[in-house]
Motif scaffolding. Structure first.
Motif, PDB file in Angstrom:
ATOM      1  N   GLN A   1      24.011   2.473  -9.106  1.00 47.44           N
ATOM      2  CA  GLN A   1      23.434   2.332  -7.777  1.00 47.44           C
ATOM      3  C   GLN A   1      21.913   2.222  -7.925  1.00 47.44           C
ATOM      4  OE1 GLN A   1      25.487   3.220  -4.844  1.00 47.44           O
ATOM      5  NE2 GLN A   1      23.926   2.626  -3.369  1.00 47.44           N
ATOM      6  N   VAL A   2      21.366   1.159  -7.378  1.00 40.42           N
ATOM      7  CA  VAL A   2      19.922   0.935  -7.439  1.00 40.42           C
ATOM      8  C   VAL A   2      19.277   1.473  -6.172  1.00 40.42           C
ATOM      9  CG1 VAL A   2      18.092  -0.791  -7.569  1.00 40.42           C
ATOM     10  CG2 VAL A   2      20.191  -1.095  -8.885  1.00 40.42           C
ATOM     11  N   GLN A   3      18.176   2.152  -6.339  1.00 40.63           N
ATOM     12  CA  GLN A   3      17.394   2.609  -5.198  1.00 40.63           C
ATOM     13  C   GLN A   3      16.006   2.006  -5.274  1.00 40.63           C
ATOM     14  OE1 GLN A   3      17.725   6.913  -5.578  1.00 40.63           O
ATOM     15  NE2 GLN A   3      19.369   6.944  -4.080  1.00 40.63           N
ATOM     16  N   LEU A   4      15.486   1.623  -4.116  1.00 40.92           N
ATOM     17  CA  LEU A   4      14.170   0.987  -4.033  1.00 40.92           C
ATOM     18  C   LEU A   4      13.260   1.824  -3.150  1.00 40.92           C
ATOM     19  CD1 LEU A   4      15.356  -2.693  -3.406  1.00 40.92           C
ATOM     20  CD2 LEU A   4      14.778  -1.631  -5.593  1.00 40.92           C
ATOM     21  N   VAL A   5      12.031   2.030  -3.608  1.00 41.21           N
ATOM     22  CA  VAL A   5      11.061   2.793  -2.842  1.00 41.21           C
ATOM     23  C   VAL A   5       9.755   2.014  -2.797  1.00 41.21           C
ATOM     24  CG1 VAL A   5       9.756   4.931  -2.646  1.00 41.21           C
ATOM     25  CG2 VAL A   5      12.109   4.980  -3.521  1.00 41.21           C
ATOM     26  N   GLU A   6       9.304   1.709  -1.566  1.00 42.79           N
ATOM     27  CA  GLU A   6       8.048   0.987  -1.395  1.00 42.79           C
ATOM     28  C   GLU A   6       6.878   1.955  -1.264  1.00 42.79           C
ATOM     29  OE1 GLU A   6      11.179  -1.176   1.215  1.00 42.79           O
ATOM     30  OE2 GLU A   6      10.549   0.896   0.799  1.00 42.79           O
ATOM     31  N   LEU A  20       1.188  -3.828  -2.387  1.00 42.40           N
ATOM     32  CA  LEU A  20       2.417  -3.076  -2.198  1.00 42.40           C
ATOM     33  C   LEU A  20       3.160  -2.984  -3.521  1.00 42.40           C
ATOM     34  CD1 LEU A  20       3.752  -4.649   1.123  1.00 42.40           C
ATOM     35  CD2 LEU A  20       2.142  -2.763   0.816  1.00 42.40           C
ATOM     36  N   SER A  21       3.840  -1.876  -3.727  1.00 38.77           N
ATOM     37  CA  SER A  21       4.660  -1.699  -4.911  1.00 38.77           C
ATOM     38  C   SER A  21       6.071  -1.317  -4.508  1.00 38.77           C
ATOM     39  CB  SER A  21       4.082  -0.603  -5.817  1.00 38.77           C
ATOM     40  OG  SER A  21       2.842  -0.983  -6.353  1.00 38.77           O
ATOM     41  N   THR A  80       9.571  -2.387 -11.532  1.00 35.48           N
ATOM     42  CA  THR A  80       8.474  -2.376 -10.562  1.00 35.48           C
ATOM     43  C   THR A  80       8.143  -3.790 -10.128  1.00 35.48           C
ATOM     44  OG1 THR A  80       7.507  -0.406 -11.602  1.00 35.48           O
ATOM     45  CG2 THR A  80       6.107  -1.662 -10.107  1.00 35.48           C
ATOM     46  N   MET A  81       8.052  -3.962  -8.843  1.00 33.91           N
ATOM     47  CA  MET A  81       7.654  -5.249  -8.267  1.00 33.91           C
ATOM     48  C   MET A  81       6.432  -4.984  -7.383  1.00 33.91           C
ATOM     49  SD  MET A  81       9.769  -7.810  -5.728  1.00 33.91           S
ATOM     50  CE  MET A  81      10.025  -6.550  -4.489  1.00 33.91           C
ATOM     51  N   THR A  82       5.487  -5.887  -7.408  1.00 34.28           N
ATOM     52  CA  THR A  82       4.290  -5.718  -6.588  1.00 34.28           C
ATOM     53  C   THR A  82       4.060  -6.946  -5.709  1.00 34.28           C
ATOM     54  OG1 THR A  82       2.822  -6.586  -8.285  1.00 34.28           O
ATOM     55  CG2 THR A  82       3.190  -4.208  -8.281  1.00 34.28           C
ATOM     56  N   LEU A  83       3.326  -6.744  -4.657  1.00 34.70           N
ATOM     57  CA  LEU A  83       2.902  -7.827  -3.781  1.00 34.70           C
ATOM     58  C   LEU A  83       1.426  -7.618  -3.506  1.00 34.70           C
ATOM     59  CD1 LEU A  83       3.903 -10.309  -2.143  1.00 34.70           C
ATOM     60  CD2 LEU A  83       4.008  -8.775  -0.158  1.00 34.70           C
ATOM     61  N   GLN A  84       0.594  -8.457  -4.120  1.00 35.28           N
ATOM     62  CA  GLN A  84      -0.841  -8.419  -3.867  1.00 35.28           C
ATOM     63  C   GLN A  84      -1.126  -9.269  -2.648  1.00 35.28           C
ATOM     64  OE1 GLN A  84      -3.420  -6.706  -5.418  1.00 35.28           O
ATOM     65  NE2 GLN A  84      -4.646  -7.510  -3.725  1.00 35.28           N
ATOM     66  N   MET A  85      -1.704  -8.662  -1.631  1.00 34.09           N
ATOM     67  CA  MET A  85      -1.961  -9.357  -0.374  1.00 34.09           C
ATOM     68  C   MET A  85      -3.463  -9.434  -0.149  1.00 34.09           C
ATOM     69  SD  MET A  85       1.009  -7.654   2.015  1.00 34.09           S
ATOM     70  CE  MET A  85       0.222  -6.050   2.061  1.00 34.09           C
ATOM     71  N   ASN A  86      -3.984 -10.642  -0.145  1.00 37.03           N
ATOM     72  CA  ASN A  86      -5.410 -10.880   0.062  1.00 37.03           C
ATOM     73  C   ASN A  86      -5.635 -11.642   1.361  1.00 37.03           C
ATOM     74  OD1 ASN A  86      -5.990  -9.714  -2.477  1.00 37.03           O
ATOM     75  ND2 ASN A  86      -5.731 -11.688  -3.499  1.00 37.03           N
ATOM     76  N   ASN A  87      -6.856 -11.592   1.824  1.00 30.14           N
ATOM     77  CA  ASN A  87      -7.227 -12.299   3.060  1.00 30.14           C
ATOM     78  C   ASN A  87      -6.215 -12.015   4.176  1.00 30.14           C
ATOM     79  OD1 ASN A  87      -8.673 -13.977   4.805  1.00 30.14           O
ATOM     80  ND2 ASN A  87      -7.666 -15.840   4.059  1.00 30.14           N
ATOM     81  N   LEU A  88      -5.945 -10.763   4.393  1.00 26.06           N
ATOM     82  CA  LEU A  88      -4.946 -10.365   5.381  1.00 26.06           C
ATOM     83  C   LEU A  88      -5.375 -10.741   6.790  1.00 26.06           C
ATOM     84  CD1 LEU A  88      -3.953  -6.985   3.782  1.00 26.06           C
ATOM     85  CD2 LEU A  88      -2.347  -8.790   4.410  1.00 26.06           C
TER      86      LEU A  88
END
Length: 129
Positions: A1-6, A20-21, A80-88
């Motif tokens: 079972q995979v669990q994801l936490v942001e 975001l991670s 681990t997955m990330t989302l780099q968000m620029n110029n929001l």
């Protein structure tokens, strides 16, 4: 079972940046496909970006609204997955969710929610003008 936490959400002014991670635990190595979705108040959840792994090859997908501003990545272990968000922008305000599946290719339907069967609880991103 995979669990994801942001993690990594918060409040910023327009033009600012956030990263975001998404931490995966359990049988995370089987999660070839991982993605970020977001849901703004009163709107449907939509795909933001996804990254799929086929062996050592990675495929990245982005919604048109975030291309050139957001960058998705993940570590080789797939934990681990990330989302780099620029110029929001204010329209980026939403709850952001990470999601995963065991598929190798995203294709044209990478942003469909029903392709993902594991979801995190979400993290709030607020962008003020």
């Amino acid at each position: 079972q995979v669990q994801l936490v942001e993690s990594g959400g918060g409040s910023v002014q327009a033009g600012g940046s956030l990263m975001l991670s998404c931490a995966a635990s359990g049988s995370a190595g089987s999660m070839n496909g991982m993605g970020w979705f977001r849901q703004a108040p009163g709107k449907e959840r939509e795909g933001v970006a996804a990254i799929y792994r086929d062996g050592y090859v990675y495929y990245k997908y982005y919604a048109d609204s975030v291309k050139g501003r957001f960058t998705i990545s993940r570590d080789n272990a797939g934990t681990t997955m990330t989302l780099q968000m620029n110029n929001l922008k204010p329209e980026d305000t939403a709850v952001y969710y990470c999601a995963a599946n065991n598929e190798k290719l995203g294709g044209l339907s990478w942003g469909r929610m029903d392709r993902y069967y594991t979801w995190g609880q979400g993290t709030q991103v607020t962008v003020s003008s």
